[in-house]
Design an enzyme around this catalytic site. Sequence first.
Site, mmCIF file in Angstrom:
data_model
loop_
_atom_site.group_PDB
_atom_site.id
_atom_site.type_symbol
_atom_site.label_atom_id
_atom_site.label_comp_id
_atom_site.label_asym_id
_atom_site.label_seq_id
_atom_site.Cartn_x
_atom_site.Cartn_y
_atom_site.Cartn_z
ATOM 1 N N GLN A 74 0.830 -1.212 0.000
ATOM 2 C CA GLN A 74 0.000 0.000 0.000
ATOM 3 C C GLN A 74 0.866 1.264 0.000
ATOM 4 O O GLN A 74 0.489 2.290 0.577
ATOM 5 C CB GLN A 74 -0.947 -0.004 1.203
ATOM 6 C CG GLN A 74 -2.128 -0.946 1.025
ATOM 7 C CD GLN A 74 -3.034 -0.547 -0.141
ATOM 8 O OE1 GLN A 74 -3.095 0.611 -0.539
ATOM 9 N NE2 GLN A 74 -3.736 -1.519 -0.701
ATOM 10 N N SER A 75 2.018 1.206 -0.645
ATOM 11 C CA SER A 75 2.942 2.337 -0.659
ATOM 12 C C SER A 75 2.359 3.550 -1.405
ATOM 13 O O SER A 75 2.015 3.464 -2.589
ATOM 14 C CB SER A 75 4.242 1.905 -1.347
ATOM 15 O OG SER A 75 5.047 3.035 -1.648
ATOM 16 N N ASN A 76 2.272 4.679 -0.699
ATOM 17 C CA ASN A 76 1.865 5.927 -1.353
ATOM 18 C C ASN A 76 2.947 6.394 -2.327
ATOM 19 O O ASN A 76 2.662 6.970 -3.374
ATOM 20 C CB ASN A 76 1.629 7.017 -0.301
ATOM 21 C CG ASN A 76 0.486 6.679 0.633
ATOM 22 O OD1 ASN A 76 -0.628 6.429 0.200
ATOM 23 N ND2 ASN A 76 0.766 6.662 1.937
ATOM 24 N N ALA A 78 4.999 4.470 -4.070
ATOM 25 C CA ALA A 78 4.939 3.688 -5.306
ATOM 26 C C ALA A 78 3.810 4.212 -6.193
ATOM 27 O O ALA A 78 3.986 4.385 -7.409
ATOM 28 C CB ALA A 78 4.739 2.207 -4.975
#
Length: 324
Positions: A74-76, A78
């Site tokens: 859930q990387s913002n 990325a």
Amino acid sequence: MSHSPVPLGTFPTPVEPAPRLAAALGLEPEDLWIKRDDLTGLGGGGNKIRKLEWTVGAALAEGADTLVTTGAPQSNHARLTAAAAARLGLSAVLVLRGAPGTSRSGNLALDGLFGARIAWAGDVDQAGLDGAAAEVCARLRAGGARPALIPFGGSGVPGARGYVRCGEELDQQVPQLRTVVVALGSGGTMAGLVAALGTGSVLGVDVGALADPAAAVAEFAAPLSTEEITPEGLRVRRDQVGSGYATLTEPVTQALRLAARTEGLVLDPIYTGRALAGLRAAVRDGDVRPGEKTVFVHTGGLPGLFGHPDAIAFAEEGAAVFGG
Ligand SMILES: *Cc1c(COP(=O)(O)O)cnc(C)c1O
């Protein structure tokens, strides 16, 4: 090596008063201001845009045609790397921890929408993620592409420069500010603010992404600052990590509800929720006091709320039935 940044975001971001939240925290109504870095524009917004302006600027200067980066599912960072690639006509490959799972909500849905390709790295630590990213870059090169690796969270000395600019905006927008409160993940955001505003003015609330977050902040801030910066000299709280980065803690659920119900402000369960819980704790123990100007940096992360099953279940519980 200092390339020029590529414009990606909408700046300066606004600063807004938060009198009802201030009072609920035990501050004076006029003490608290929100720096709206969730409103940076591109790709749903968030703090990673300021850093990407510098890291992607360097990638373009090197002639890259593909952006590669690493992160949690859930990387913002990325998601916003994928958006930056789309905006600039580049490809993106996101090297994410874990395996293709059942959940494709939140940031992952947006990664797909922006056309990024995902390389699942399995259950690995940061060194394992970096290794997987190096392999992806080698394969891309073998196929004739020109990949540029953007570091974890976009953090490093180049990325931190984006937050020096945010600190300069705050200097103009909030005269006599005493404390800037910000979530501390990979460290570049706090580092830039420290370089612009000084170690004493920035309170970082660790989210548990790094083993030694203060060391990372000092490393990235030192080359950008005239002040001597040591890890020990930084204001860092580590009391909001709970049992780990991805877990939803009780103080964070309280913080999410408080911001939403006093100001209509949506925080996320990993970063900004922890930052507000940390500010609350700092007011309780006297590190942040009434009568001083405090700025809370809203660094974005809304898609992460929808990608966190526990946080969404908690949010849904809050809807009382009218007449019930
Ligand atoms: C990445 C992130 C942070 C932390 O920024 P770092 O520069 O990694 O320390 C804070 N808030 C949100 C919403 C983020 O995505």
